[in-house]
Design a protein around this motif. Structure first.
Motif, PDB file in Angstrom:
ATOM      1  N   ASP A  46      -6.934  -1.869   7.318  1.00  0.00           N
ATOM      2  CA  ASP A  46      -6.736  -0.462   6.974  1.00  0.00           C
ATOM      3  C   ASP A  46      -5.695  -0.252   5.880  1.00  0.00           C
ATOM      4  N   ASN A  47      -4.618  -1.045   5.892  1.00  0.00           N
ATOM      5  CA  ASN A  47      -3.559  -0.820   4.903  1.00  0.00           C
ATOM      6  C   ASN A  47      -3.466  -1.938   3.857  1.00  0.00           C
ATOM      7  N   LEU A  48      -4.401  -2.863   3.864  1.00  0.00           N
ATOM      8  CA  LEU A  48      -4.367  -3.981   2.924  1.00  0.00           C
ATOM      9  C   LEU A  48      -4.312  -3.531   1.466  1.00  0.00           C
ATOM     10  N   PRO A  49      -5.156  -2.586   1.027  1.00  0.00           N
ATOM     11  CA  PRO A  49      -5.078  -2.179  -0.387  1.00  0.00           C
ATOM     12  C   PRO A  49      -3.701  -1.616  -0.765  1.00  0.00           C
ATOM     13  N   GLU A  50      -3.116  -0.808   0.112  1.00  0.00           N
ATOM     14  CA  GLU A  50      -1.797  -0.235  -0.163  1.00  0.00           C
ATOM     15  C   GLU A  50      -0.728  -1.323  -0.198  1.00  0.00           C
ATOM     16  N   PHE A  51      -0.807  -2.273   0.739  1.00  0.00           N
ATOM     17  CA  PHE A  51       0.157  -3.375   0.764  1.00  0.00           C
ATOM     18  C   PHE A  51       0.088  -4.162  -0.538  1.00  0.00           C
ATOM     19  N   MET A  52      -1.112  -4.487  -0.966  1.00  0.00           N
ATOM     20  CA  MET A  52      -1.273  -5.278  -2.180  1.00  0.00           C
ATOM     21  C   MET A  52      -0.800  -4.504  -3.412  1.00  0.00           C
ATOM     22  N   ALA A  53      -1.035  -3.204  -3.445  1.00  0.00           N
ATOM     23  CA  ALA A  53      -0.596  -2.398  -4.586  1.00  0.00           C
ATOM     24  C   ALA A  53       0.928  -2.305  -4.662  1.00  0.00           C
ATOM     25  N   ALA A  54       1.582  -2.373  -3.508  1.00  0.00           N
ATOM     26  CA  ALA A  54       3.035  -2.197  -3.450  1.00  0.00           C
ATOM     27  C   ALA A  54       3.811  -3.508  -3.465  1.00  0.00           C
ATOM     28  N   THR A  55       3.121  -4.634  -3.474  1.00  0.00           N
ATOM     29  CA  THR A  55       3.769  -5.934  -3.320  1.00  0.00           C
ATOM     30  C   THR A  55       3.644  -6.759  -4.597  1.00  0.00           C
ATOM     31  N   SER A  56       4.780  -7.256  -5.071  1.00  0.00           N
ATOM     32  CA  SER A  56       4.784  -8.104  -6.269  1.00  0.00           C
ATOM     33  C   SER A  56       4.047  -9.405  -5.999  1.00  0.00           C
TER      34      SER A  56
END
Length: 106
Positions: A46-56
């Motif tokens: 559910d939050n994978l896209p947001e995590f990847m967008a926010a993580t270097s």
């Protein structure tokens, strides 16, 4: 394609102590709520896209699961997505809480 590395909890703790690292905890919500590595983010579909967008993708990414098995598949996934320093924590959170209880949060 980048490959992930398996890492001991002690070595993972040393990386965290240096600062500027990310931690993805792939366990279920109840397990995460019961205890997790300080500063970890629980990651699921559910939050994978947001995590990847926010993580270097250049900073170390430590992946934690229950016992260090599922985290290997997740670490491989992150490596395939372009993360360059990905680590699967051997023994998972169960080993982590014995090695580094001072780095655990509830």
């Amino acid at each position: 394609m980048s490959e992930f590395k398996r890492i001991s909890p002690a070595d993972a703790k040393a990386i965290l102590e240096q600062g500027n690292a990310n931690i993805a905890d792939i366990r279920d919500a109840m397990s995460f709520q019961a205890g997790h590595i300080r500063a970890a983010v629980r990651v699921d579909n559910d939050n994978l896209p947001e995590f990847m967008a926010a993580t270097s993708k250049e900073l170390p990414l430590l992946v934690c699961c229950y016992h260090g098995n599922s985290s290997q598949g997740a670490a491989q996934f992150f490596s395939a997505q372009g993360y360059t320093n990905v680590y699967s924590i051997d023994g998972g959170y169960e080993m982590w809480k014995m090695i580094a209880p001072d780095w655990c949060s509830r």
